[in-house]
Motif scaffolding. Structure first.
Motif, mmCIF file in Angstrom:
data_model
loop_
_atom_site.group_PDB
_atom_site.id
_atom_site.type_symbol
_atom_site.label_atom_id
_atom_site.label_comp_id
_atom_site.label_asym_id
_atom_site.label_seq_id
_atom_site.Cartn_x
_atom_site.Cartn_y
_atom_site.Cartn_z
ATOM 1 N N ARG A 49 0.828 -1.213 0.000
ATOM 2 C CA ARG A 49 0.000 0.000 0.000
ATOM 3 C C ARG A 49 0.862 1.263 0.000
ATOM 4 O O ARG A 49 0.607 2.210 -0.748
ATOM 5 N N ARG A 50 1.888 1.302 0.832
ATOM 6 C CA ARG A 50 2.698 2.515 0.935
ATOM 7 C C ARG A 50 3.451 2.793 -0.358
ATOM 8 O O ARG A 50 3.521 3.940 -0.821
ATOM 9 N N ALA A 79 0.677 -0.911 -16.925
ATOM 10 C CA ALA A 79 0.826 -2.201 -16.261
ATOM 11 C C ALA A 79 -0.356 -2.469 -15.331
ATOM 12 O O ALA A 79 -0.962 -1.547 -14.783
ATOM 13 N N ARG A 80 -0.650 -3.730 -15.165
ATOM 14 C CA ARG A 80 -1.627 -4.136 -14.153
ATOM 15 C C ARG A 80 -0.980 -3.974 -12.784
ATOM 16 O O ARG A 80 0.093 -4.515 -12.532
ATOM 17 N N LYS A 81 -1.623 -3.210 -11.908
ATOM 18 C CA LYS A 81 -1.057 -2.926 -10.593
ATOM 19 C C LYS A 81 -1.937 -3.556 -9.523
ATOM 20 O O LYS A 81 -3.104 -3.173 -9.362
ATOM 21 N N ILE A 82 -1.366 -4.507 -8.798
ATOM 22 C CA ILE A 82 -2.091 -5.240 -7.762
ATOM 23 C C ILE A 82 -1.575 -4.760 -6.410
ATOM 24 O O ILE A 82 -0.389 -4.891 -6.114
ATOM 25 N N VAL A 83 -2.454 -4.195 -5.616
ATOM 26 C CA VAL A 83 -2.065 -3.542 -4.376
ATOM 27 C C VAL A 83 -2.480 -4.412 -3.186
ATOM 28 O O VAL A 83 -3.659 -4.764 -3.039
ATOM 29 N N VAL A 84 -1.507 -4.744 -2.355
ATOM 30 C CA VAL A 84 -1.749 -5.602 -1.195
ATOM 31 C C VAL A 84 -2.249 -4.742 -0.045
ATOM 32 O O VAL A 84 -1.529 -3.886 0.471
ATOM 33 N N SER A 85 -3.490 -4.945 0.355
ATOM 34 C CA SER A 85 -4.059 -4.196 1.469
ATOM 35 C C SER A 85 -5.367 -4.843 1.893
ATOM 36 O O SER A 85 -6.131 -5.322 1.049
ATOM 37 N N ASN A 86 -5.621 -4.843 3.196
ATOM 38 C CA ASN A 86 -6.903 -5.316 3.717
ATOM 39 C C ASN A 86 -7.807 -4.152 4.110
ATOM 40 O O ASN A 86 -8.875 -4.366 4.679
ATOM 41 N N GLY A 100 -6.696 -8.424 -1.352
ATOM 42 C CA GLY A 100 -6.946 -8.502 0.078
ATOM 43 C C GLY A 100 -6.942 -9.948 0.526
ATOM 44 O O GLY A 100 -6.667 -10.871 -0.238
ATOM 45 N N GLY A 101 -7.228 -10.150 1.789
ATOM 46 C CA GLY A 101 -7.269 -11.509 2.312
ATOM 47 C C GLY A 101 -5.879 -12.082 2.506
ATOM 48 O O GLY A 101 -4.917 -11.361 2.761
ATOM 49 N N ASP A 102 -5.766 -13.387 2.360
ATOM 50 C CA ASP A 102 -4.504 -14.086 2.611
ATOM 51 C C ASP A 102 -3.525 -13.817 1.472
ATOM 52 O O ASP A 102 -3.793 -14.167 0.321
#
Length: 204
Positions: A49-50, A79-86, A100-102
């Motif tokens: 996220r940051r 580009a496809r941007k996949i952001v890790v965040s819950n 999100g999730g696991d």
């Protein structure tokens, strides 16, 4: 099966935090070419996220400005941007989505996606890199090792955790003294033994 690869700026003492405070004196056309050969050709980016917020706050404006950074900014935008965040996210940068999730389950599914073998690149995002190393899901590390001891800040590998064997794939030295290192994340340590090491120790 797609590979997950991470690129990080790192100091001689292992610090990866806040590279904007120590990295820029070492940036030259060699490093620019190295970054262009990796992130500049990425079809998919996996970002914490940051890191995403920092990118989204800078690169769309640079693309719109049309300066010398615009082509690279355009690649990142496309580009496809996949952001890790819950936490809930509200995206303004095109081609952005949330994971999100696991994390391990999500990345395992990403690696197994059909239709492409293009690698997924991570830029920075230290917490994501650490989690994927621990889960055995990171395939390669591209470390741009800077000849400076920062003497403080988050390091790539935390203390009191299991060793992480790495296999050197390639190494290049820039004029600035930066080393461009590519490692595979290995499942076992190297081939040497304690007895081998003893035969090469200086005798007193």
């Amino acid at each position: 099966m797609r590979k997950i690869k991470a690129q990080l700026f790192i100091s001689l003492d292992g610090v990866v935090e806040a590279p904007d405070q120590w990295h820029f004196p070492y940036f030259n056309e060699e490093m620019g070419a190295a970054v262009d050969a990796t992130l500049g050709r990425a079809e998919t980016l996996l970002l914490g996220r940051r890191t995403y917020d920092g990118f989204a706050g800078a690169w769309p404006e640079r693309e719109a400005a049309g300066g010398e950074d615009a082509p690279f900014a355009g690649v990142l935008g496309d580009a496809r941007k996949i952001v890790v965040s819950n936490s809930p996210l509200d995206f303004t940068w095109r081609n952005s989505e949330q994971l999100g999730g696991d994390l391990a389950a999500g990345v395992a599914a990403l690696k197994a996606e059909p239709g492409t073998e293009a690698p997924v690149w991570i830029s920075g995002s230290v917490s994501v890199v650490r989690q994927l190393v621990a889960a055995g899901l990171l395939d390669e590390l591209n470390l741009l090792l800077h000849p400076i001891a920062v003497r403080g800040g988050m390091r790539l590998f935390e203390q009191d955790a299991a060793p992480v064997p790495l296999e050197l794939l390639s190494a290049e030295t820039f004029r600035t003294g930066v080393l461009n290192l590519f490692y595979a994340v290995a499942s076992t340590p190297g081939e040497g033994t304690y007895e081998d090491a003893k035969t090469h120790l200086p005798q007193h």
